[in-house]
Design an enzyme around this catalytic site. Structure first.
Site, PDB file in Angstrom:
ATOM      1  N   GLU A 136       3.003   7.691   8.894  1.00  0.00           N
ATOM      2  CA  GLU A 136       2.937   6.757  10.024  1.00  0.00           C
ATOM      3  C   GLU A 136       4.328   6.303  10.441  1.00  0.00           C
ATOM      4  OE1 GLU A 136       0.381   3.908   8.072  1.00  0.00           O
ATOM      5  OE2 GLU A 136       2.025   2.486   7.804  1.00  0.00           O
ATOM      6  N   HIS A 171       0.253   5.820   0.869  1.00  0.00           N
ATOM      7  CA  HIS A 171      -0.625   6.849   1.406  1.00  0.00           C
ATOM      8  C   HIS A 171      -0.410   8.159   0.651  1.00  0.00           C
ATOM      9  CE1 HIS A 171      -1.290   3.952   4.506  1.00  0.00           C
ATOM     10  NE2 HIS A 171      -0.081   4.074   5.006  1.00  0.00           N
ATOM     11  N   ARG A 195      -4.122   0.724  -2.358  1.00  0.00           N
ATOM     12  CA  ARG A 195      -3.482  -0.591  -2.357  1.00  0.00           C
ATOM     13  C   ARG A 195      -2.797  -0.867  -3.685  1.00  0.00           C
ATOM     14  NH1 ARG A 195      -7.842  -0.624   0.895  1.00  0.00           N
ATOM     15  NH2 ARG A 195      -7.468  -1.415   3.001  1.00  0.00           N
ATOM     16  N   GLN A 222       0.815  -1.211   0.000  1.00  0.00           N
ATOM     17  CA  GLN A 222       0.000   0.000   0.000  1.00  0.00           C
ATOM     18  C   GLN A 222       0.846   1.257   0.000  1.00  0.00           C
ATOM     19  OE1 GLN A 222      -1.451   0.669   4.435  1.00  0.00           O
ATOM     20  NE2 GLN A 222      -1.646  -1.503   3.870  1.00  0.00           N
ATOM     21  N   HIS A 246       4.759   0.223   0.750  1.00  0.00           N
ATOM     22  CA  HIS A 246       5.244  -0.600   1.857  1.00  0.00           C
ATOM     23  C   HIS A 246       4.244  -1.718   2.153  1.00  0.00           C
ATOM     24  CE1 HIS A 246       2.683   2.522   3.668  1.00  0.00           C
ATOM     25  NE2 HIS A 246       2.392   1.631   4.622  1.00  0.00           N
TER      26      HIS A 246
END
Length: 401
Positions: A133, A98, A281, A96, A262
């Site tokens: 994240e 972001h 994804r 995936q 990642h």
């Protein structure tokens, strides 16, 4: 300060044992993937201030400036800007990426204007926020992170001796870095599905052989083989070959910014992120893969994963921080050795005990005992003192500078 009652998310990829062991509970036999701590509307923590059980999200919404402080509300709005988790991967999570904040805002507005339901399986943007994240390992933690240099990936692919990889090997050797990676990812995910599935099956067999050997790519091939076993025939297996394999040892961390592809493979860790659920994804999933949007969001620059070690904070009484270029969150750790450790309360924070037993004492002498797996929320302006012999406490708060 409040003791948190948290929700465990039972995603299919979750470990059946790691989170129950952390919480001192008997396993149910069902996967337990993520323990959520925070005020995300999907599964907010709950608190009891003497007037009954309440959602932390509702508590903050009732008095955002009192709970979060003026600086946080002025910068991020009237909601807790981070989400804290314990993540337990028993199977591979989807490959995936972001979006940036600008991409998330534009994508969310576009799908809202087109009337795409927010819970639709083909929706890309669940909210208008970005999702940087950090993952910090509590056990050995295997993952894939960022693109390897194309020439090195061509060498790895060549070592597998899979003829159907030959066209992509040629691209990786001949085109400029970003163009090569974009071309291969686009063709793997957006090309003929039958052809790619057949290639993925051949690659899976070759990975098992390579993992059993002692070649320079044996460790990486062993990691890709794990993904291939979890997702047989998935085009994401071929896409995964483009990414670096990384193993975090307990206490080490990775920061994942926008655009970095990642996947988490196996392991237990604490995860801290901006308060968002935006995920595009790239494979290793039965869920929707929007290839054109993905290609717009992915950062195609190759880079080695930057493994982070905690850095002592000068004058911070035993606190070690994991440096990250993100405003919404700040992750740090305390290894307690019996002495009192002061915890400043400039911003709202969540404390999580991951080893031993810690005592959190707030203003006026009120205290909470945090066993392993226990957590507490402290609103802005509430200083605390930590004590405990042999306890480890992670602290999630906002990076106010």
């Amino acid at each position: 300060m409040d003791r948190l009652a948290n929700t465990v998310r039972p995603y299919a990829w979750g470990s059946t044992t790691a989170i129950p062991e952390l919480l001192g509970q008997e396993p149910t036999g069902e996967p337990q993937a993520e323990l959520w701590m925070g005020a995300h509307p999907g599964a907010p923590s709950r608190v009891d201030r003497g007037d009954g059980d309440r959602s932390l999200a509702d508590v903050i919404a009732a008095d955002p400036r009192g709970e979060l402080g003026d600086a946080v509300v002025d910068r991020f709005g009237p909601a807790l800007p981070f989400l804290f988790k314990v993540l337990a991967a028993g199977h591979v999570l989807s490959l995936q990426v972001h979006p940036t904040l600008e991409q998330a805002r534009a994508g969310f507005a576009d799908e809202e204007a087109r009337g795409v339901p927010r819970d639709a399986p083909h929706r890309n943007y669940r909210d208008a926020n970005h999702k940087p994240e950090m993952i910090c390992a509590l056990s050995d933690f295997d993952g894939l992170c960022g693109f390897r240099a194309p020439a090195a990936t061509a060498d790895l692919m060549d070592s597998l001796r899979v003829p159907s990889l030959a066209p992509w090997i040629a691209v990786l050797r001949s085109e400029p870095e970003e163009a090569a990676l974009r071309t291969v990812l686009a063709e793997v995910l957006g090309g003929d599905r039958d052809r790619t599935a057949a290639c993925a099956t051949e690659v899976a067999e070759a990975l098992e052989k390579a993992a059993a050997g002692d070649g320079p790519y044996a460790a990486a091939c062993a990691a890709y083989a794990v993904a291939a076993r979890d997702f047989p025939g998935d085009p994401g297996i071929v896409a995964a070959l483009l990414l670096n394999h990384v193993t975090l040892r307990p206490g080490q961390a990775l920061h994942l910014g926008a655009g970095v592809p990642h996947a988490y493979l196996r392991g237990l860790g604490v995860e801290l992120m901006a308060n968002s659920d935006n995920v595009l994804r790239c494979g290793l999933t039965p869920k929707h893969v929007d290839v054109p949007e993905l290609l717009r969001v992915v950062d195609f620059r190759a880079a080695e994963p930057a493994v982070l070690e905690p850095v002592p904070v000068p004058g911070a009484d035993g606190e070690e921080v994991y440096p990250a270029p993100t405003e919404e969150f700040r992750l740090s750790r305390y290894n307690l050795t019996g002495a009192d450790r002061s915890v400043a309360g400039r911003a709202p924070q969540i404390l999580l005990c991951t080893a031993g037993e810690a005592v959190v004492t707030g203003p006026g002498g009120a205290s909470l005992v945090l066993p392993r797996g226990g957590s507490a929320y402290l609103p802005a302006g509430e200083d605390a003192v930590l004590t405990g012999e042999g306890a480890v406490v992670f602290r999630a708060t906002v990076a106010l500078g």
